[in-house]
Structure formats: structure tokens, C-alpha cells
Design an enzyme around this catalytic site. Structure first.
Site, PDB file in Angstrom:
ATOM      1  N   SER A  60     -28.533  23.288 -38.297  1.00 42.56           N
ATOM      2  CA  SER A  60     -29.101  22.246 -37.514  1.00 42.56           C
ATOM      3  C   SER A  60     -30.580  22.108 -36.977  1.00 42.56           C
ATOM      4  CB  SER A  60     -28.226  22.130 -36.131  1.00 42.56           C
ATOM      5  OG  SER A  60     -26.879  22.440 -36.466  1.00 42.56           O
TER       6      SER A  60
HETATM    7  N1  SAH Z   1     -24.697  25.748 -36.101  1.00 46.81           N
HETATM    8  C1  SAH Z   1     -24.559  25.735 -37.444  1.00 46.81           C
HETATM    9  C2  SAH Z   1     -24.423  24.371 -38.064  1.00 46.81           C
HETATM   10  C3  SAH Z   1     -23.729  24.119 -39.373  1.00 46.81           C
HETATM   11  S1  SAH Z   1     -23.291  22.696 -40.058  1.00 46.81           S
HETATM   12  C4  SAH Z   1     -26.054  26.259 -38.094  1.00 46.81           C
HETATM   13  O1  SAH Z   1     -26.729  26.151 -37.412  1.00 46.81           O
HETATM   14  O2  SAH Z   1     -26.190  26.787 -39.172  1.00 46.81           O
HETATM   15  C5  SAH Z   1     -21.513  22.442 -39.267  1.00 46.81           C
HETATM   16  C6  SAH Z   1     -20.431  23.325 -39.944  1.00 46.81           C
HETATM   17  O3  SAH Z   1     -19.300  23.073 -39.427  1.00 46.81           O
HETATM   18  C7  SAH Z   1     -20.626  23.589 -41.151  1.00 46.81           C
HETATM   19  O4  SAH Z   1     -20.696  24.949 -41.872  1.00 46.81           O
HETATM   20  C8  SAH Z   1     -19.216  23.238 -41.849  1.00 46.81           C
HETATM   21  O5  SAH Z   1     -18.463  23.618 -42.505  1.00 46.81           O
HETATM   22  C9  SAH Z   1     -18.324  23.310 -40.231  1.00 46.81           C
HETATM   23  N2  SAH Z   1     -17.282  22.754 -39.936  1.00 46.81           N
HETATM   24  C10 SAH Z   1     -16.817  21.449 -40.391  1.00 46.81           C
HETATM   25  N3  SAH Z   1     -15.671  21.199 -39.830  1.00 46.81           N
HETATM   26  C11 SAH Z   1     -14.897  22.242 -39.295  1.00 46.81           C
HETATM   27  C12 SAH Z   1     -13.967  22.547 -38.707  1.00 46.81           C
HETATM   28  N4  SAH Z   1     -12.689  21.666 -38.300  1.00 46.81           N
HETATM   29  N5  SAH Z   1     -13.830  23.793 -38.249  1.00 46.81           N
HETATM   30  C13 SAH Z   1     -14.647  24.659 -38.354  1.00 46.81           C
HETATM   31  N6  SAH Z   1     -16.120  24.723 -39.019  1.00 46.81           N
HETATM   32  C14 SAH Z   1     -16.028  23.412 -39.425  1.00 46.81           C
END
Ligand code: SAH
Length: 217
Positions: A60
Site C-alpha cells: 500500500s
Molecule cells: N498491507 C499490505 C497490503 C497488501 S494488498 C502491504 O502493505 O503489503 C492487500 C492484500 O489483501 C493482498 O495481498 C490480497 O491478497 C489480500 N486479500 C484480499 N482479499 C483477502 C481476504 N478476503 N482475506 C485475506 N486477504 C485478502
């Protein structure tokens, strides 16, 4: 410029954008974002933007991470649930501030990679789960029933009831709600009698996929 200097430049930018929480700044100083991004974009690690990670997901944007953390008013005794471990960057930032972080990711490979990246910090307060985070922390270790704070790092079509149920009274949930491309941050506080809600900035997260999120397309 060295990464440390680039990090300070980014923190000044975050300050100009309204971030004031000292705990958030010290967390950003403790964790090296360059370790969490793909090698071909490492040089851009301290740009204030989302960057690609594996599985077509993103790490993010620093401003949005900082804003979500500031809105949660994190405290050292908090037990926090994070949905969307992704690279593990925000997981680590949270773990420097609060007592326990429970984090859920739907991609096994991302959880494994995040664990490896985070290993060098020797955190003892992070618990991982692979699965659908829209249903919250169920049948998982440690058996936390209610959290002080919940942070959702993927864009949701609506606020999951399951997550609201797993919030303590006085607890806060921050979640981007909108369509698959654009959302607005919502901050929800659970009160004795119900919920209070406020809207914050527009943002653009990858979709939250799952039973109480978007369908996989
Ligand atoms: N905070 C993380 C953001 C990653 S993007 C960072 O800074 O790296 C959001 C993530 O949410 C992705 O990796 C995606 O696979 C995950 N995601 C999407 N739907 C989800 C769900 N239902 N349960 C768990 N993870 C989920």
C-alpha cells in the site's frame, strides 16, 4: 540518496500531508520498506505510492498506511487484526507499536514471503493465518474473540458484519469501502449502543476477495 535519507524525506512529506502520530513516525523509522518490494522497484521504495508485489497484489501507499494507523489511535496494549498481510510491511509497522498483531492473507505464498522478510526483526507478537479474512479471526491461534483495532488493507464492497462482531466496545475498524477500483476510507467505532462512523480520504486498494467481500473474477 541513501535509503535512510529517502525515508526521512518521505516522513516529512507525510507530516506535510497531516500525519502527526509520533508512534506512526517511529514505526516507519524502524522498518525498511525496501525489503518488502520486488527487486526491480526497490529504488522506488520510498516514493509515496503503492508498488507491485507477488500474486498481482500491491504494497500500500505509505500515506494511506500512515493515515489508517493514525486514525486507529494505536496504543501499546492493543490487540490488532489485519486483513491482507500482503508483503508484511504494514504488519511489521503495527508490530512495533501494539502488543499483538493477528494477520490474515488469502495467498499462502505471500504469507510465506512476508514471514521470511519479517524474520530479521525477530517479532514475537505476530500471528499469521492463510484464509478468507472477511470472516475475521475464527478457529485460529491465539483464540482472540474481540480486537481493540481492525485494519482492512483491501477494498471492500461493504463493511463485513463478521468484522464488526469481532470488535471490542470502544474498538475501531478502518476499512476502504467502494467499488473495485475506487474506495473511501471508513472509520467505524463500536459504542455501547451501536456504531459511529466517519468517512476519510478517497483511496484505491486491490479488491478484498471472499465470502463477505468481492467475488473472484
Ligand atoms: N498491507 C499490505 C497490503 C497488501 S494488498 C502491504 O502493505 O503489503 C492487500 C492484500 O489483501 C493482498 O495481498 C490480497 O491478497 C489480500 N486479500 C484480499 N482479499 C483477502 C481476504 N478476503 N482475506 C485475506 N486477504 C485478502
Amino acid at each position: 540518496m541513501r535509503f535512510e535519507d529517502q525515508r526521512e524525506t518521505l516522513l516529512s512529506e507525510l507530516h506535510e500531508m497531516g500525519i502527526r502520530d509520533e508512534l506512526v513516525f517511529s514505526a516507519f523509522r524502524s522498518i525498511q520498506r525496501e525489503d518488502f518490494v520486488l527487486s526491480h522497484v526497490r529504488e522506488f521504495a520510498y516514493r509515496n505510492q503503492a508498488l507491485p508485489i507477488e500474486e498481482g497484489q500491491t504494497i500500500s501507499q505509505p500515506y494511506i498506511i500512515a493515515l489508517m494507523m493514525q486514525e486507529l489511535e494505536l496504543e501499546p496494549n492493543d490487540v490488532v487484526l489485519e486483513i491482507g498481510t500482503g508483503s508484511g510491511y504494514q504488519t511489521s509497522l503495527l508490530a512495533t507499536i501494539v502488543s499483538t498483531v493477528c494477520t490474515i492473507e488469502r495467498h499462502f505464498s505471500l504469507t510465506e514471503k512476508a514471514k521470511q522478510t519479517i524474520a530479521k526483526y525477530s517479532f514475537k507478537n505476530i500471528f499469521y493465518k492463510v484464509g478468507d479474512g472477511t470472516k475475521g479471526w475464527i478457529n485460529s491461534y491465539p483464540p482472540v474473540k474481540e480486537f481493540n483495532k481492525i485494519i482492512v488493507c483491501a477494498g471492500a464492497p461493504s463493511v463485513s458484519e463478521a468484522l464488526l462482531n469481532q470488535l471490542k466496545i470502544g474498538g475501531k475498524l478502518v476499512i476502504p469501502v467502494g467499488n473495485r477500483e475506487q474506495q473511501r476510507l471508513k472509520i467505524i467505532i463500536k459504542t455501547e449502543t451501536g456504531f459511529s462512523e466517519k468517512q476519510s480520504v478517497a483511496c484505491s486498494f486491490v479488491p478484498l476477495l471472499g465470502e463477505l467481500g468481492w467475488e473472484k473474477s
